[in-house]
Design a protein around this motif. Structure first.
Motif, PDB file in Angstrom:
ATOM      1  N   THR A  72       0.852  -1.186   0.000  1.00 54.17           N
ATOM      2  CA  THR A  72       0.000   0.000   0.000  1.00 54.17           C
ATOM      3  C   THR A  72       0.885   1.232   0.000  1.00 54.17           C
ATOM      4  O   THR A  72       1.817   1.336   0.805  1.00 54.17           O
ATOM      5  CB  THR A  72      -0.914   0.004   1.236  1.00 54.17           C
ATOM      6  OG1 THR A  72      -1.745  -1.161   1.216  1.00 54.17           O
ATOM      7  CG2 THR A  72      -1.791   1.255   1.266  1.00 54.17           C
TER       8      THR A  72
ATOM      9  N   GLU B  63      -3.103   6.108  -0.544  1.00 53.77           N
ATOM     10  CA  GLU B  63      -4.467   5.597  -0.451  1.00 53.77           C
ATOM     11  C   GLU B  63      -4.722   4.404  -1.366  1.00 53.77           C
ATOM     12  O   GLU B  63      -5.840   3.887  -1.424  1.00 53.77           O
ATOM     13  CB  GLU B  63      -5.467   6.710  -0.791  1.00 53.77           C
ATOM     14  CG  GLU B  63      -5.301   7.281  -2.202  1.00 53.77           C
ATOM     15  CD  GLU B  63      -6.231   8.445  -2.464  1.00 53.77           C
ATOM     16  OE1 GLU B  63      -7.450   8.206  -2.603  1.00 53.77           O
ATOM     17  OE2 GLU B  63      -5.744   9.588  -2.508  1.00 53.77           O
ATOM     18  N   TYR B  64      -3.699   3.947  -2.084  1.00 59.13           N
ATOM     19  CA  TYR B  64      -3.893   2.874  -3.055  1.00 59.13           C
ATOM     20  C   TYR B  64      -3.166   1.597  -2.638  1.00 59.13           C
ATOM     21  O   TYR B  64      -2.085   1.638  -2.026  1.00 59.13           O
ATOM     22  CB  TYR B  64      -3.415   3.310  -4.437  1.00 59.13           C
ATOM     23  CG  TYR B  64      -4.238   4.434  -5.018  1.00 59.13           C
ATOM     24  CD1 TYR B  64      -5.507   4.189  -5.555  1.00 59.13           C
ATOM     25  CD2 TYR B  64      -3.757   5.735  -5.020  1.00 59.13           C
ATOM     26  CE1 TYR B  64      -6.271   5.217  -6.080  1.00 59.13           C
ATOM     27  CE2 TYR B  64      -4.512   6.776  -5.546  1.00 59.13           C
ATOM     28  CZ  TYR B  64      -5.769   6.514  -6.072  1.00 59.13           C
ATOM     29  OH  TYR B  64      -6.528   7.532  -6.583  1.00 59.13           O
ATOM     30  N   ASP B  65      -3.774   0.466  -3.006  1.00 60.52           N
ATOM     31  CA  ASP B  65      -3.211  -0.854  -2.725  1.00 60.52           C
ATOM     32  C   ASP B  65      -2.773  -1.481  -4.048  1.00 60.52           C
ATOM     33  O   ASP B  65      -3.620  -1.856  -4.876  1.00 60.52           O
ATOM     34  CB  ASP B  65      -4.256  -1.732  -2.048  1.00 60.52           C
ATOM     35  CG  ASP B  65      -4.733  -1.143  -0.723  1.00 60.52           C
ATOM     36  OD1 ASP B  65      -4.033  -1.318   0.274  1.00 60.52           O
ATOM     37  OD2 ASP B  65      -5.799  -0.498  -0.722  1.00 60.52           O
TER      38      ASP B  65
ATOM     39  N   ARG C 154     -11.868  -3.598   2.125  1.00 60.35           N
ATOM     40  CA  ARG C 154     -12.097  -2.186   1.827  1.00 60.35           C
ATOM     41  C   ARG C 154     -10.893  -1.570   1.116  1.00 60.35           C
ATOM     42  O   ARG C 154     -10.629  -0.381   1.214  1.00 60.35           O
ATOM     43  CB  ARG C 154     -12.404  -1.426   3.126  1.00 60.35           C
ATOM     44  CG  ARG C 154     -13.621  -1.976   3.867  1.00 60.35           C
ATOM     45  CD  ARG C 154     -13.894  -1.259   5.152  1.00 60.35           C
ATOM     46  NE  ARG C 154     -14.284   0.132   4.915  1.00 60.35           N
ATOM     47  CZ  ARG C 154     -14.554   0.995   5.892  1.00 60.35           C
ATOM     48  NH1 ARG C 154     -14.483   0.607   7.161  1.00 60.35           N
ATOM     49  NH2 ARG C 154     -14.890   2.231   5.605  1.00 60.35           N
ATOM     50  N   ARG C 155     -10.176  -2.400   0.392  1.00 56.77           N
ATOM     51  CA  ARG C 155      -8.982  -1.945  -0.321  1.00 56.77           C
ATOM     52  C   ARG C 155      -9.346  -1.078  -1.525  1.00 56.77           C
ATOM     53  O   ARG C 155     -10.408  -1.230  -2.127  1.00 56.77           O
ATOM     54  CB  ARG C 155      -8.183  -3.141  -0.813  1.00 56.77           C
ATOM     55  CG  ARG C 155      -7.775  -4.134   0.263  1.00 56.77           C
ATOM     56  CD  ARG C 155      -6.464  -3.790   0.871  1.00 56.77           C
ATOM     57  NE  ARG C 155      -6.039  -4.838   1.801  1.00 56.77           N
ATOM     58  CZ  ARG C 155      -4.819  -4.897   2.338  1.00 56.77           C
ATOM     59  NH1 ARG C 155      -3.917  -3.973   2.046  1.00 56.77           N
ATOM     60  NH2 ARG C 155      -4.500  -5.874   3.157  1.00 56.77           N
ATOM     61  N   ASN C 156      -8.427  -0.213  -1.869  1.00 55.71           N
ATOM     62  CA  ASN C 156      -8.554   0.609  -3.072  1.00 55.71           C
ATOM     63  C   ASN C 156      -7.468   0.141  -4.042  1.00 55.71           C
ATOM     64  O   ASN C 156      -6.392   0.728  -4.123  1.00 55.71           O
ATOM     65  CB  ASN C 156      -8.388   2.088  -2.719  1.00 55.71           C
ATOM     66  CG  ASN C 156      -8.737   3.004  -3.866  1.00 55.71           C
ATOM     67  OD1 ASN C 156      -9.269   2.557  -4.885  1.00 55.71           O
ATOM     68  ND2 ASN C 156      -8.430   4.282  -3.727  1.00 55.71           N
TER      69      ASN C 156
ATOM     70  N   ALA D  41      -5.094  -0.757  -7.138  1.00 51.97           N
ATOM     71  CA  ALA D  41      -4.583  -0.059  -8.320  1.00 51.97           C
ATOM     72  C   ALA D  41      -3.617  -0.987  -9.045  1.00 51.97           C
ATOM     73  O   ALA D  41      -3.232  -2.039  -8.529  1.00 51.97           O
ATOM     74  CB  ALA D  41      -3.896   1.238  -7.916  1.00 51.97           C
TER      75      ALA D  41
END
Length: 264
Positions: A105, A108-110, A130-132, A134
């Motif tokens: 991570t 804010e991106y995983d 709840r991952r974001n 990318a």
């Protein structure tokens, strides 16, 4: 200068059963603070939004973050190391051919190869993901200090065999691992802090539970494995204390006379 006592975070200080630090451990740290330099040595970045609450609760004098790839004293960064980008690219390419996930991570991106493995892992652990996510290939454009591996021990062993430049240190639950270049480790971070504070490694104590603690537990003057630690770490330690939820931190410090019973 004061001796150093270092603590891993997850399942050494932070009990995953209730996601809190046992009261006896916090009371012990407050007593140790008078005579010891308090250090956190962890695979986490303690400056990330996910970890600052723990950092602020413990109030360490120094932190070995991300398995030794970042070392801070107070708010000052005294050492940083980032993954070799060519090696990083090769690892990500290799992971695509496996069912396992590798990534990290950043902000804010995983960024993970095979993100579905991470999502499944999260749902089993927390009931949701709840991952974001990318594109993992973008990691080679970023400064990456360490990565996470989600998978079993066999996959971790094969990855180490494929890339002798890295450690793949299994977590205590054996469902994932830290991925870090061998030139960086918690033990190297501890040595850097000893240089900074001008004390020998013999005047250090290190607590841990997982394989990313192996090197620091071996290197420290006194290496202590939690009662809930992995068996290989227990064999490497100078002393095995009680589990995290049975006052393991306090009992070890009493055993080595780092604190007195009447102080707790």
């Amino acid at each position: 200068m004061k001796p150093i006592v270092s603590f891993d975070v997850d399942m050494t200080l932070l009990d995953h059963k209730d996601w809190s630090i046992p009261a006896s451990a916090m009371e012990t740290i407050e007593k140790l603070r008078e005579n010891y330099t308090i250090v956190l040595a962890t695979g986490r970045d303690m400056d990330s939004i996910f970890s600052t609450a723990i950092r602020d609760q413990v109030r360490p004098d120094a932190i070995i973050h991300l398995n030794g790839t970042k070392v801070t004293v107070g708010e000052t960064v005294i050492y940083e190391h980032t993954f070799d980008k060519n090696l990083l690219k090769q690892i990500l390419s290799y992971a695509k051919s496996t069912p396992y996930s590798v990534g990290t991570t950043v902000g804010e991106y995983d960024y993970y190869v095979n993100p579905e493995a991470v999502a499944e892992h999260d749902r089993k652990l927390w009931g949701e993901c709840r991952r974001n996510f990318a594109d993992a290939e973008k990691l080679v454009q970023l400064d990456v200090r360490t990565m996470a591996y989600i998978g079993d021990e066999d996959g971790a062993r094969k990855m180490e065999e494929e890339f002798p430049e890295i450690h793949v240190h299994m977590f205590a639950d054996k469902k994932g691992a830290d991925v870090v270049e061998r030139k960086a480790s918690k033990a190297v971070g501890l040595a850097r802090l000893c240089d900074y504070y001008k004390i020998p490694l013999s005047r250090t104590v290190a607590f841990g539970d997982s394989m990313n603690d192996y090197d620091i537990v071996k290197a420290a003057g006194i290496g202590i494995a939690m009662g809930n630690a992995m068996e290989e770490l227990k064999r490497a330690a100078d002393y095995i204390t009680d589990p995290i939820d049975q006052d393991g931190i306090k009992n070890a410090c009493l055993h080595f006379k780092m604190i007195r019973q009447e102080e707790i």
